[in-house]
Motif scaffolding. Structure first.
Motif, PDB file in Angstrom:
ATOM      1  N   TYR A   1       0.840  -1.221   0.000  1.00 50.92           N
ATOM      2  CA  TYR A   1       0.000   0.000   0.000  1.00 50.92           C
ATOM      3  C   TYR A   1       0.863   1.254   0.000  1.00 50.92           C
ATOM      4  CZ  TYR A   1      -4.026   2.961   1.133  1.00 50.92           C
ATOM      5  OH  TYR A   1      -5.007   3.929   1.112  1.00 50.92           O
TER       6      TYR A   1
ATOM      7  N   CYS B   1      -3.911  -0.804  -3.762  1.00 53.66           N
ATOM      8  CA  CYS B   1      -5.031  -0.176  -3.037  1.00 53.66           C
ATOM      9  C   CYS B   1      -5.988  -1.273  -2.554  1.00 53.66           C
ATOM     10  CB  CYS B   1      -5.779   0.781  -3.961  1.00 53.66           C
ATOM     11  SG  CYS B   1      -4.839   2.272  -4.357  1.00 53.66           S
ATOM     12  N   SER B   2      -6.794  -0.908  -1.592  1.00 54.41           N
ATOM     13  CA  SER B   2      -7.683  -1.940  -1.024  1.00 54.41           C
ATOM     14  C   SER B   2      -8.761  -2.373  -2.009  1.00 54.41           C
ATOM     15  CB  SER B   2      -8.359  -1.418   0.241  1.00 54.41           C
ATOM     16  OG  SER B   2      -9.327  -0.442  -0.086  1.00 54.41           O
ATOM     17  N   ARG B   3      -9.197  -1.484  -2.883  1.00 55.06           N
ATOM     18  CA  ARG B   3     -10.308  -1.694  -3.838  1.00 55.06           C
ATOM     19  C   ARG B   3     -11.643  -1.899  -3.118  1.00 55.06           C
ATOM     20  NH1 ARG B   3      -8.699  -2.613  -8.856  1.00 55.06           N
ATOM     21  NH2 ARG B   3     -10.714  -1.632  -9.217  1.00 55.06           N
ATOM     22  N   LEU B   4     -11.745  -1.296  -1.940  1.00 54.59           N
ATOM     23  CA  LEU B   4     -12.983  -1.443  -1.161  1.00 54.59           C
ATOM     24  C   LEU B   4     -13.996  -0.337  -1.438  1.00 54.59           C
ATOM     25  CD1 LEU B   4     -11.516  -2.566   2.269  1.00 54.59           C
ATOM     26  CD2 LEU B   4     -13.084  -3.873   0.835  1.00 54.59           C
ATOM     27  N   SER B   5     -13.591   0.692  -2.207  1.00 58.34           N
ATOM     28  CA  SER B   5     -14.433   1.893  -2.293  1.00 58.34           C
ATOM     29  C   SER B   5     -15.864   1.615  -2.747  1.00 58.34           C
ATOM     30  CB  SER B   5     -13.773   2.931  -3.201  1.00 58.34           C
ATOM     31  OG  SER B   5     -13.442   2.366  -4.444  1.00 58.34           O
TER      32      SER B   5
ATOM     33  N   HIS C   1     -12.461   9.273   4.608  1.00 60.89           N
ATOM     34  CA  HIS C   1     -13.759   8.923   4.012  1.00 60.89           C
ATOM     35  C   HIS C   1     -14.882   9.648   4.757  1.00 60.89           C
ATOM     36  CE1 HIS C   1     -17.380   6.365   4.326  1.00 60.89           C
ATOM     37  NE2 HIS C   1     -17.162   6.007   3.074  1.00 60.89           N
TER      38      HIS C   1
ATOM     39  N   TRP D   1     -12.894   2.508 -12.275  1.00 61.39           N
ATOM     40  CA  TRP D   1     -12.037   2.828 -11.118  1.00 61.39           C
ATOM     41  C   TRP D   1     -10.732   3.487 -11.568  1.00 61.39           C
ATOM     42  CZ3 TRP D   1      -7.134   1.606  -9.162  1.00 61.39           C
ATOM     43  CH2 TRP D   1      -6.926   1.897  -7.802  1.00 61.39           C
TER      44      TRP D   1
ATOM     45  N   PHE E   1      -6.435   7.477  -6.488  1.00 64.48           N
ATOM     46  CA  PHE E   1      -6.628   8.856  -6.048  1.00 64.48           C
ATOM     47  C   PHE E   1      -5.802   9.848  -6.863  1.00 64.48           C
ATOM     48  CE2 PHE E   1      -5.152  12.476  -3.611  1.00 64.48           C
ATOM     49  CZ  PHE E   1      -6.356  13.101  -3.335  1.00 64.48           C
TER      50      PHE E   1
ATOM     51  N   ASP F   1     -17.623   3.791  -7.567  1.00 67.72           N
ATOM     52  CA  ASP F   1     -17.701   4.044  -6.117  1.00 67.72           C
ATOM     53  C   ASP F   1     -18.274   5.417  -5.787  1.00 67.72           C
ATOM     54  OD1 ASP F   1     -15.625   5.896  -6.590  1.00 67.72           O
ATOM     55  OD2 ASP F   1     -14.067   4.497  -5.976  1.00 67.72           O
TER      56      ASP F   1
ATOM     57  N   GLU G   1     -19.528   8.367  -4.325  1.00 65.24           N
ATOM     58  CA  GLU G   1     -20.011   8.644  -2.963  1.00 65.24           C
ATOM     59  C   GLU G   1     -20.126  10.170  -2.882  1.00 65.24           C
ATOM     60  OE1 GLU G   1     -20.586   6.536   0.039  1.00 65.24           O
ATOM     61  OE2 GLU G   1     -21.432   8.504   0.451  1.00 65.24           O
TER      62      GLU G   1
ATOM     63  N   GLN H   1     -14.048  16.526  -2.904  1.00 63.81           N
ATOM     64  CA  GLN H   1     -12.791  16.380  -3.642  1.00 63.81           C
ATOM     65  C   GLN H   1     -12.802  17.202  -4.923  1.00 63.81           C
ATOM     66  OE1 GLN H   1      -9.873  15.141  -3.170  1.00 63.81           O
ATOM     67  NE2 GLN H   1     -10.115  13.905  -1.329  1.00 63.81           N
TER      68      GLN H   1
END
Ligand SMILES: Cc1cc2nc3c(=O)[nH]c(=O)nc-3n(C[C@H](O)[C@H](O)[C@H](O)COP(=O)(O)OP(=O)(O)OC[C@H]3O[C@@H](n4cnc5c(N)ncnc54)[C@H](O)[C@@H]3O)c2cc1C
Length: 508
Positions: A208, A222-226, A271, A331, A334, A365, A367, A374
């Motif tokens: 990471y 990256c975690s890819r959890l977004s 987040h 995806w 950042f 993702d 949000e 952002q």
């Protein structure tokens, strides 16, 4: 027998679902998801979001069936759907999570609240992240975040379901007008969210720190959890708690892994920090956070530049490759998102609102709280952040020096010789001929002169920033939205007595 209605929205899971667990403690539950036609007509909606929701609901339905229930899919606007269900069989309470969504969901929630009051129904809403509704002061926010993340996960041990009409097999079809479903996007559902988290914590997270900036390494590092967090297949509390458990297990010599997981937890904090901004001031979805920047970019929106950006034809290979990757996968990491917005906001001088609406449909993702905060931060309209301008040529030099990334996503770049990778538009015609590439046809020529246009944009922004009224109004924005730099002594967020943003060199 009466029952409680559990309304699933962007919380498509069964574990750590406060609304489901609390409703189940009080009696039988009836689980619903409502396909709201007007919601899916909003400019920020895309087919990929709908399909991800459908996949996540299918997994939820499958789980509920193992426990004797199922999820009902209703189509219609709220509160009409509530009225229909009420007429069919009155319920005693409505249970859901709080949602920090877009202007549409904000207005819809007001209507749902009014309907509940008119029908004498208690609507119990639960916090789904470390976001505080009705927050008066940012000073205590971090402690509230810690408290939320440290509290036990909600688990509906026993579930009794309302015995309504016989269940039909799960079906849900997308509104025909919806567009954009990237072929390589992540798929929805809690089981995939759990696999993604486990794969990250056990192995991928090692890379990471150091791996998240380059678009070459980021998809694995990256975690890819977004998307799973955005649509609620997994809760933020589960992710924080499992990450901290993993940190506690690491041997003393695992300092690189520890640094990576600590940096990851900082992101989880951001987040909620960013979503809090939209929760506290919903108008930042469409209006500058600092009103002193009004009128800066509204007048001279250049549609041709915007079209070039959307179609991956700006002429800067790193930008065009990112747009292509985003279109195919839904995806982007950042840094590359920030670079895209920076190019849009500075050399192309495009207003963040139109660019943000387009990107909302491109990001699986999406949000709203993170996205609009952002968009404004990277466009320089918050008035409280340092101007950060990402030069796409330098980003290519730093993060794709051998052209692997641009050649993957822009086939025409494959025949461009290494020495022309960064600025292919400067290739002499003889080189173009021997490479078999025609600039302006196979590859776009930059739509503006990067250095001159960026310099001009920075000057315009800085002139506004120096205006005495703009300077004077900054304090109110800081008070409302900026993170507090001092940690309370009891904070466990990090062990180095600096805020997460200080550790990573950011100002929020
Ligand atoms: C213009 C712009 C728009 C963005 N829009 C969104 C959006 O709509 N939804 C979204 O989830 N992220 C958004 N981000 C933040 C960030 O790019 C993504 O969260 C990240 O790329 C998702 O991949 P990941 O889960 O592998 O990230 P990881 O690095 O593994 O991070 C883990 C989680 O932390 C949170 N996170 C990470 N970075 C940030 C950040 N900078 N700010 C706030 N939260 C963060 C996300 O929930 C993410 O899933 C945006 C960034 C920019 C510059």
């Amino acid at each position: 027998m009466t029952y409680n209605l559990v309304w699933f929205k962007r919380d498509l899971r069964w574990q750590d679902h406060a609304a489901l667990a609390q409703a189940a403690q009080r009696g039988p539950v009836r689980c619903i998801y409502v396909v709201e036609p007007q919601l899916w007509l909003q400019a920020d909606a895309a087919l990929q979001h709908f399909e991800f929701v459908r996949e996540s609901l299918a997994a939820l339905d499958q789980h509920l069936r193992t426990r004797g229930g199922y999820i009902e899919i209703h189509t219609g606007e709220l509160p009409d759907v509530l009225s229909r269900l009420w007429q069919e069989a009155p319920f005693s309470g409505l249970y859901s999570h709080e949602e920090t969504g877009n202007e549409f969901t904000y207005a819809r929630d007001l209507k749902v609240g009014a309907w509940c009051r008119a029908h004498g129904i208690a609507w119990k809403e639960f916090a789904q992240f470390g976001v505080v509704r009705g927050l008066k002061n940012r000073d205590l926010w971090q402690a509230a975040w810690e408290k939320h993340m440290a509290s036990p996960v909600h688990n509906a041990e026993t579930l009794r379901f309302w015995q309504g009409p016989l269940s039909a097999p799960f079906t849900m079809s997308a509104p025909v007008h919806l567009r954009h479903n990237p072929p390589l996007r992540q798929r929805g559902g809690r089981p995939l969210a759990i696999d993604t988290l486990q794969g990250f914590l056990s192995a991928r997270s090692l890379g990471y720190r150091g791996g998240i900036s380059s678009p070459l390494t980021a998809p694995d590092a990256c975690s890819r959890l977004s998307a799973y967090l955005a649509w609620g297949c997994i809760s933020m509390r589960e992710v924080v708690q499992q990450t901290r458990a993993q940190l506690a297990q690491l041997p003393p010599q695992a300092s690189k892994h520890r640094a990576s997981l600590t940096a990851f937890i900082s992101r989880l904090y951001w987040h909620c920090h960013f979503i809090q901004k939209l929760e506290s001031e919903p108008s930042i979805e469409w209006q500058n956070m600092h009103r002193g920047y009004d009128g800066l970019r509204e007048q001279d929106f250049n549609q041709a530049y915007f079209s070039a950006l959307q179609s991956g034809r700006t002429g800067w290979p790193m930008v065009d490759a990112c747009v292509t990757m985003l279109r195919e996968t839904g995806w982007l990491n950042f840094r590359m998102r920030a670079m895209l917005v920076s190019v849009a906001a500075y050399p192309l001088w495009l207003h963040w609102r139109a660019v943000g609406q387009w990107l909302a449909t491109q990001f699986l993702d999406y949000e709203p709280g993170i996205h609009w905060s952002q968009m404004q931060m990277q466009s320089g309209t918050t008035g409280i952040n340092t101007t950060r301008v990402y030069n796409p040529v330098k980003q290519a030099q730093d993060h794709d020096p051998h052209g692997t990334f641009v050649r993957r996503w822009l086939p025409a770049m494959r025949s461009v010789p290494d020495s022309w990778l960064l600025e292919p538009w400067l290739m002499p015609s003889s080189v173009q001929a021997s490479a078999g590439v025609t600039m302006g046809k196979d590859l776009a020529i930059p739509v503006v002169d990067l250095a001159a246009a960026t310099r001009d944009a920075k000057q315009r922004l800085h002139a506004r920033r120096q205006h005495p009224e703009v300077k004077a109004a900054k304090k109110a924005v800081v008070d409302k939205h900026a993170s507090r730099k001092q940690l309370g002594s009891s904070s466990k967020l990090n062990t180095q007595q600096t805020t997460p943003q200080q550790q990573l060199g950011f100002d929020f």
